[in-house]
Design an enzyme around this catalytic site. Structure first.
Site, short mmCIF file in Angstrom:
data_model
loop_
_atom_site.label_atom_id
_atom_site.label_comp_id
_atom_site.label_asym_id
_atom_site.label_seq_id
_atom_site.Cartn_x
_atom_site.Cartn_y
_atom_site.Cartn_z
N ARG A 30 41.64 -7.49 26.75
CA ARG A 30 41.43 -6.43 27.73
C ARG A 30 40.72 -7.04 28.93
NH1 ARG A 30 36.83 -7.61 28.05
NH2 ARG A 30 36.59 -5.83 29.41
N GLY A 31 40.58 -6.20 29.98
CA GLY A 31 40.05 -6.74 31.23
C GLY A 31 41.23 -7.04 32.14
N ALA A 32 41.16 -6.57 33.38
CA ALA A 32 42.36 -6.60 34.24
C ALA A 32 42.98 -8.00 34.41
CB ALA A 32 42.02 -5.96 35.59
N ARG B 70 49.50 -0.85 29.54
CA ARG B 70 48.29 -0.14 30.02
C ARG B 70 48.54 0.21 31.49
NH1 ARG B 70 42.46 -2.24 28.57
NH2 ARG B 70 41.98 -0.04 28.88
N GLN C 28 32.23 -2.27 25.40
CA GLN C 28 32.52 -3.62 25.90
C GLN C 28 31.25 -4.34 26.32
OE1 GLN C 28 34.18 -0.85 26.76
NE2 GLN C 28 36.33 -1.25 27.21
N ASP D 17 39.72 -2.54 38.09
CA ASP D 17 41.05 -2.59 37.47
C ASP D 17 42.16 -2.40 38.50
OD1 ASP D 17 39.15 -1.88 35.16
OD2 ASP D 17 40.99 -2.62 34.25
N ASN E 62 37.56 1.53 38.04
CA ASN E 62 36.94 0.60 37.09
C ASN E 62 36.49 1.40 35.86
OD1 ASN E 62 36.01 -2.05 36.32
ND2 ASN E 62 33.93 -1.29 36.62
N LYS E 63 35.94 0.70 34.90
CA LYS E 63 35.53 1.30 33.62
C LYS E 63 34.77 2.60 33.83
CE LYS E 63 36.44 0.35 30.37
NZ LYS E 63 37.60 1.05 29.72
O1 MRU Z 1 39.33 -1.01 29.19
P1 MRU Z 1 38.99 -2.42 29.57
O2 MRU Z 1 37.99 -3.04 28.68
O3 MRU Z 1 40.22 -3.25 29.79
O4 MRU Z 1 38.31 -2.25 30.99
C1 MRU Z 1 37.85 -3.39 31.68
C2 MRU Z 1 37.16 -3.06 32.96
O5 MRU Z 1 37.06 -1.93 33.37
C3 MRU Z 1 36.68 -4.23 33.77
O6 MRU Z 1 35.57 -3.88 34.53
C4 MRU Z 1 37.81 -4.68 34.72
O7 MRU Z 1 39.02 -4.85 34.03
C5 MRU Z 1 37.47 -5.91 35.43
S1 MRU Z 1 37.44 -7.29 34.36
C6 MRU Z 1 37.22 -8.66 35.28
#
Ligand code: MRU
Length: 323
Positions: free
Chosen positions: A45-47, A79, A174, A215, A225-226
């Site tokens: 996970r993570g963009a 996603r 996370q 994201d 973002n999250k």
């Molecule tokens: O749901 P996730 O864990 O994929 O969400 C991740 C985030 O929101 C991060 O802040 C974002 O992807 C940036 S990661 C460099």
């Protein structure tokens, strides 16, 4: 640097982020379908990390003889919010298939170099700020390596005393599970807090800057973002604390005019009703958006690989332009 995406002649192996830090286990993918499932299920996970993984997924599709358009489609649907997924897949489709393996590896390597550049620009902007508040996980595990917002904290820690308040990041944790793990591994001073502690820390004057990832960033600078980023940015504005967004230009979606057009993923109710088999609520309707949108006017600077940007963004080529 922690290795979490491995690619070789056998296939793709992903460090399973669902069970870290208590269990270290790898998940193998041999085709695009496996890869899309791993992205959907949050093995990775993570963009930026899912953009890189999707690029490798396209190589697996080619190797395993899957229909390439269909492979692209299932990866894109895995996603909805992180635009890096589209960026990774489109960059592969714009490349002759003979060069796909090299291209996917280049996407991975470039991301690490980009993060290190962002780290330096971000550390310049922080200008010696010591106490950083970080949300979610934006580190090595969320990228090719080093990290975006957490990469800024890493670069700052190389320059001088740095302490990171680690927001636990309900409901998927996370922050508690992944960011705390990365910072402890690196020996960077950190303290884990429940998300609801952020306001009181800011009121006490022990937060110098908020650093978050993204994201998808709309053309006007609105940041998806999250979930929880919006309330942090509102609190920070109240207390006069700067908010920096680590934004590789691969996460800028110039085709999306404002944050209102960014699709927000709704995740399963079970993430809110309990965790890892422990259930603490039942028979209640749940709303579980994975992301929120922070308006551009709450953000101090967008830290890119080209420098710290302000809105309106410069009209230069970005990571979204196929090479
Ligand atoms: O749901 P996730 O864990 O994929 O969400 C991740 C985030 O929101 C991060 O802040 C974002 O992807 C940036 S990661 C460099």
């Amino acid at each position: 640097m922690l290795e979490h995406i491995r690619f070789d002649a056998q296939g793709l192996s992903l460090l399973d982020q669902r069970v870290l830090p208590t269990v270290v286990e790898w998940v193998d993918c041999t085709n695009a379908t496996d890869t899309a499932n791993a992205i959907r299920d949050m093995v990775v996970r993570g963009a930026p990390a899912i953009g890189i993984t999707a690029a490798y997924g396209m190589v697996l599709a080619l190797r395993s003889g899957e229909d390439l358009q269909r492979a692209a489609q299932i990866l894109l649907e895995s996603r909805p919010t992180a635009v890096n997924l589209r960026w990774g897949v489109e960059r592969m489709l714009a490349t002759p298939t003979e060069q796909w393996e090299t291209e996917a590896r280049a996407i991975h390597d470039d991301d690490i170099a980009i993060n290190k550049r962002m780290g330096e620009f971000g550390a310049d902007a922080l200008n010696g700020a010591t106490n950083l508040y970080h949300h979610c996980n934006t580190g090595t595990l969320a990228t090719g390596g080093w990290g975006t917002a957490l990469g800024i904290a890493r670069s700052a820690a190389l320059r001088g005393p740095t302490h990171v308040w680690v927001g636990e990041t309900r409901p998927y944790l996370q922050g508690a599970r992944l960011t705390a793990y990365e910072l402890l591994e690196d020996g960077i001073d950190c303290t884990l807090v429940a998300d609801s502690v952020a306001g009181s820390l800011m009121a006490r004057g022990v937060v110098d800057a908020v650093i978050v990832g993204c994201d998808r960033v709309a053309a006007n600078g609105d940041v998806a973002n999250k979930i929880g980023t919006l309330q942090l940015a509102i609190l920070a504005k109240h207390y006069g604390i700067p908010v920096y967004v680590g934004m590789p230009t691969s996460t800028l979606d110039r085709e999306c005019p404002t944050g209102a057009e960014i699709p927000i993923e709704e995740r399963d109710a079970s993430e809110v009703l309990g965790h890892k088999g422990v259930v603490w609520a039942a028979n209640v309707p749940v709303h579980n958006p994975a992301f929120d949108v922070t308006p551009a006017d709450l953000i101090t600077g967008w830290v890119t690989e080209h420098g710290v940007w302000q809105v309106p963004f410069p009209e230069m080529a970005t990571g979204n332009a196929p090479r």
